[in-house]
Design a protein around this motif. Structure first.
Motif, short mmCIF file in Angstrom:
data_model
loop_
_atom_site.label_atom_id
_atom_site.label_comp_id
_atom_site.label_asym_id
_atom_site.label_seq_id
_atom_site.Cartn_x
_atom_site.Cartn_y
_atom_site.Cartn_z
N THR A 159 5.03 5.04 1.26
CA THR A 159 5.32 5.41 -0.11
C THR A 159 4.70 7.24 -0.33
O THR A 159 3.74 7.67 -0.28
CB THR A 159 5.50 4.92 -1.32
OG1 THR A 159 3.95 4.84 -1.17
CG2 THR A 159 5.49 3.95 -1.41
N GLU A 160 5.19 7.86 -0.57
CA GLU A 160 4.90 9.28 -0.53
C GLU A 160 5.26 9.19 -1.85
O GLU A 160 6.51 9.50 -2.79
CB GLU A 160 6.27 10.42 -0.05
CG GLU A 160 5.94 11.93 -0.21
CD GLU A 160 6.71 12.45 0.50
OE1 GLU A 160 6.53 13.26 1.89
OE2 GLU A 160 8.06 13.11 0.03
N GLN A 161 3.92 10.05 -2.31
CA GLN A 161 3.49 9.69 -3.97
C GLN A 161 2.89 11.19 -4.48
O GLN A 161 2.08 11.59 -3.86
CB GLN A 161 3.36 8.44 -4.00
CG GLN A 161 3.82 7.55 -4.46
CD GLN A 161 3.26 6.23 -4.89
OE1 GLN A 161 3.36 6.37 -6.56
NE2 GLN A 161 2.65 5.34 -4.32
N VAL A 162 3.21 11.03 -5.65
CA VAL A 162 2.13 12.57 -6.39
C VAL A 162 1.19 12.12 -6.90
O VAL A 162 1.41 11.18 -7.72
CB VAL A 162 3.07 13.44 -7.55
CG1 VAL A 162 2.22 14.19 -8.17
CG2 VAL A 162 4.82 13.93 -7.20
N ARG A 163 0.17 12.83 -6.20
CA ARG A 163 -1.63 11.93 -7.22
C ARG A 163 -1.71 13.10 -7.41
O ARG A 163 -2.66 14.19 -6.80
CB ARG A 163 -2.46 11.47 -5.12
CG ARG A 163 -1.36 10.12 -4.65
CD ARG A 163 -1.51 9.17 -5.56
NE ARG A 163 -0.89 7.91 -5.38
CZ ARG A 163 -0.85 6.90 -6.17
NH1 ARG A 163 -0.67 6.92 -7.39
NH2 ARG A 163 -0.54 5.84 -5.62
N ILE A 170 0.58 12.50 -1.35
CA ILE A 170 0.95 11.40 -0.20
C ILE A 170 1.13 10.92 0.25
O ILE A 170 2.19 9.70 -0.61
CB ILE A 170 -0.83 10.52 -0.80
CG1 ILE A 170 -1.52 11.72 -1.36
CG2 ILE A 170 -1.23 10.00 -0.51
CD1 ILE A 170 -2.92 12.85 -0.04
N LEU A 171 0.96 10.24 1.61
CA LEU A 171 1.60 9.11 2.34
C LEU A 171 0.73 7.89 2.24
O LEU A 171 -0.50 8.54 2.81
CB LEU A 171 2.30 9.92 3.77
CG LEU A 171 3.24 10.55 4.23
CD1 LEU A 171 3.68 10.97 5.43
CD2 LEU A 171 4.92 9.29 3.54
N GLU A 172 1.40 7.14 1.51
CA GLU A 172 0.66 5.95 1.75
C GLU A 172 1.01 4.41 1.87
O GLU A 172 2.10 4.65 1.96
CB GLU A 172 -0.29 6.41 0.13
CG GLU A 172 0.64 5.98 -0.72
CD GLU A 172 0.22 6.09 -2.41
OE1 GLU A 172 -0.87 5.49 -3.07
OE2 GLU A 172 -0.15 8.07 -2.50
N LEU A 173 0.85 3.58 1.65
CA LEU A 173 0.95 1.71 1.52
C LEU A 173 1.79 1.79 0.07
O LEU A 173 1.06 2.37 -0.85
CB LEU A 173 -0.09 0.96 1.94
CG LEU A 173 -0.65 0.93 3.17
CD1 LEU A 173 -1.47 -0.22 3.50
CD2 LEU A 173 0.63 0.99 4.59
N GLN A 250 14.88 5.05 4.56
CA GLN A 250 14.49 6.77 4.51
C GLN A 250 14.46 7.39 3.32
O GLN A 250 15.61 7.86 3.85
CB GLN A 250 14.77 7.56 6.51
CG GLN A 250 13.82 8.52 6.83
CD GLN A 250 12.64 8.34 6.54
OE1 GLN A 250 11.80 8.57 5.96
NE2 GLN A 250 12.35 8.01 8.68
N GLY A 251 13.72 7.60 2.91
CA GLY A 251 14.22 9.20 1.51
C GLY A 251 14.29 8.24 0.47
O GLY A 251 14.60 8.47 -0.59
N LYS A 252 14.45 6.90 0.36
CA LYS A 252 14.94 6.22 -0.69
C LYS A 252 14.07 6.74 -2.01
O LYS A 252 12.55 6.66 -1.86
CB LYS A 252 15.20 5.29 -0.45
CG LYS A 252 16.19 4.28 -2.13
CD LYS A 252 15.50 2.48 -1.66
CE LYS A 252 16.53 1.86 -0.49
NZ LYS A 252 16.73 0.61 -0.95
N ARG A 266 8.82 6.73 3.08
CA ARG A 266 9.09 7.40 3.93
C ARG A 266 9.02 6.27 5.32
O ARG A 266 7.90 5.06 4.92
CB ARG A 266 8.01 8.40 3.72
CG ARG A 266 8.21 9.54 3.25
CD ARG A 266 9.64 10.24 3.81
NE ARG A 266 9.47 11.18 2.68
CZ ARG A 266 10.53 12.22 2.57
NH1 ARG A 266 11.85 11.98 3.12
NH2 ARG A 266 11.02 13.09 1.83
N VAL A 267 9.27 6.34 6.40
CA VAL A 267 9.72 5.30 6.80
C VAL A 267 9.08 6.29 8.79
O VAL A 267 9.87 7.02 9.23
CB VAL A 267 11.42 4.62 7.65
CG1 VAL A 267 10.63 3.57 9.08
CG2 VAL A 267 11.33 3.94 6.73
#
Length: 303
Positions: A159-163, A170-173, A250-252, A266-267
């Motif tokens: 997952t791509e999230q605003v931190r 951040i790209l994270e689990l 991808q990108g959902k 993100r995949v």
């Protein structure tokens, strides 16, 4: 190998799941409340310190009476006290003592406490010196390493999230905090994956990577034990999908938007995963997965 069909990938309407709250039971202690004069105080006697003076719990000036009482009654605070007196706890052998706790911050998530900030005065009896004890309590959480195989290639779902705390995206689990006091780590992991990626998983297909750790560790990961009590259970899911599913993921855009979650799926090719993110959950999960695979600890994939 397990087949993840397209129907299970579709998003379903999101609702906030409210589960009954169960207070953690601690060893008995005596307490006295004084609310008639500032500052707000509370005293308790810990079983490991019966011969010592009661521990003083004090509220910072800006903490209201209701916040103070909620903090003392919260599972976060009770679990911290329980950890202190556990078999591996710092108060166990009597060389350290807890004298005072200053409640400094209380952040509510609806009707429950989400974050608790306090400072604990823990004294080394031999030297008389105070041990660093600033605590950011947020409790247990889970994260899931999802590996999907398609056309002979393995992919990781992130997952791509605003931190805001780090000021970065951040790209994270897929991950999340436990919403209740029941300790349902596996159930929380499955729900978080569905909320953050749209993938519906079955509990029986999940592998607890942290369960491979030595029992003395508590089989949990502590990302930042110098300042935070957060403990993580890391899970693994492996499955086979058609390439169409990879493209759909991808990108959902996902997440609970009404809760401010801005998430994009993100995949990434698994072979590149360890170099593509600084997320500690990802890197720890990859390490545990690779070591468990090398030692032959992973269960066989279902066919």
């Amino acid at each position: 190998m397990t087949r993840l069909v397209q129907a299970s990938m579709s998003l379903i309407p999101r609702t906030t799941l409210l589960l009954p709250r169960t207070l953690l039971t601690l060893q008995s202690f005596s307490c006295k409340m004084s609310s008639d004069s500032p500052p707000l105080t509370h005293s308790l006697t810990l079983p490991s310190q019966l011969a010592a003076e009661p521990v003083q719990i004090v509220a910072a000036p800006h903490i209201s009476s209701s916040q103070f009482r909620s903090a003392i009654d919260s599972s976060l605070f009770k679990q911290w006290l329980k950890n202190m007196e556990s078999e591996t706890g710092i108060l166990r052998d009597g060389s350290l003592s807890l004298k005072r706790v200053l409640i400094q911050g209380v952040d509510m998530f609806g009707k429950r406490i989400g974050f608790l900030k306090f400072e604990a005065d823990v004294i080394d009896k031999e030297t008389g010196k105070k041990v660093p004890g600033i605590v950011f309590a947020r409790g247990p959480a889970v994260a899931v390493l999802i590996l999907l195989e398609s056309e002979g290639k393995a992919y990781a779902v992130l997952t791509e999230q605003v931190r805001v705390p780090v000021g970065r995206i951040i790209l994270e689990l897929p991950a999340g905090m436990l919403d209740d006091d029941k300790g349902d780590f596996l159930g929380t992991a499955v729900r978080e994956v569905e909320e953050e990626t749209g993938i519906c998983l079955k509990q029986e297909d999940m592998v607890d990577l942290t369960a491979f750790l030595n029992q003395s560790t508590g089989c949990r990961i502590f990302p930042s034990p110098g300042g935070c009590d957060e403990e993580l259970s890391l899970y693994l899911y492996r499955g086979q999908v058609d390439k169409e599913i990879i493209d759909q993921l991808q990108g959902k855009e996902t997440g609970l938007r009404d809760h401010g979650e801005l998430i994009r799926v993100r995949v990434l090719p698994y072979e590149k995963l360890w170099r593509m993110t600084a997320d500690a959950k990802v890197l720890t999960a990859v390490a545990l997965y690779e070591m468990a695979k090398r030692e032959g600890l992973l269960p066989p994939l279902k066919t």
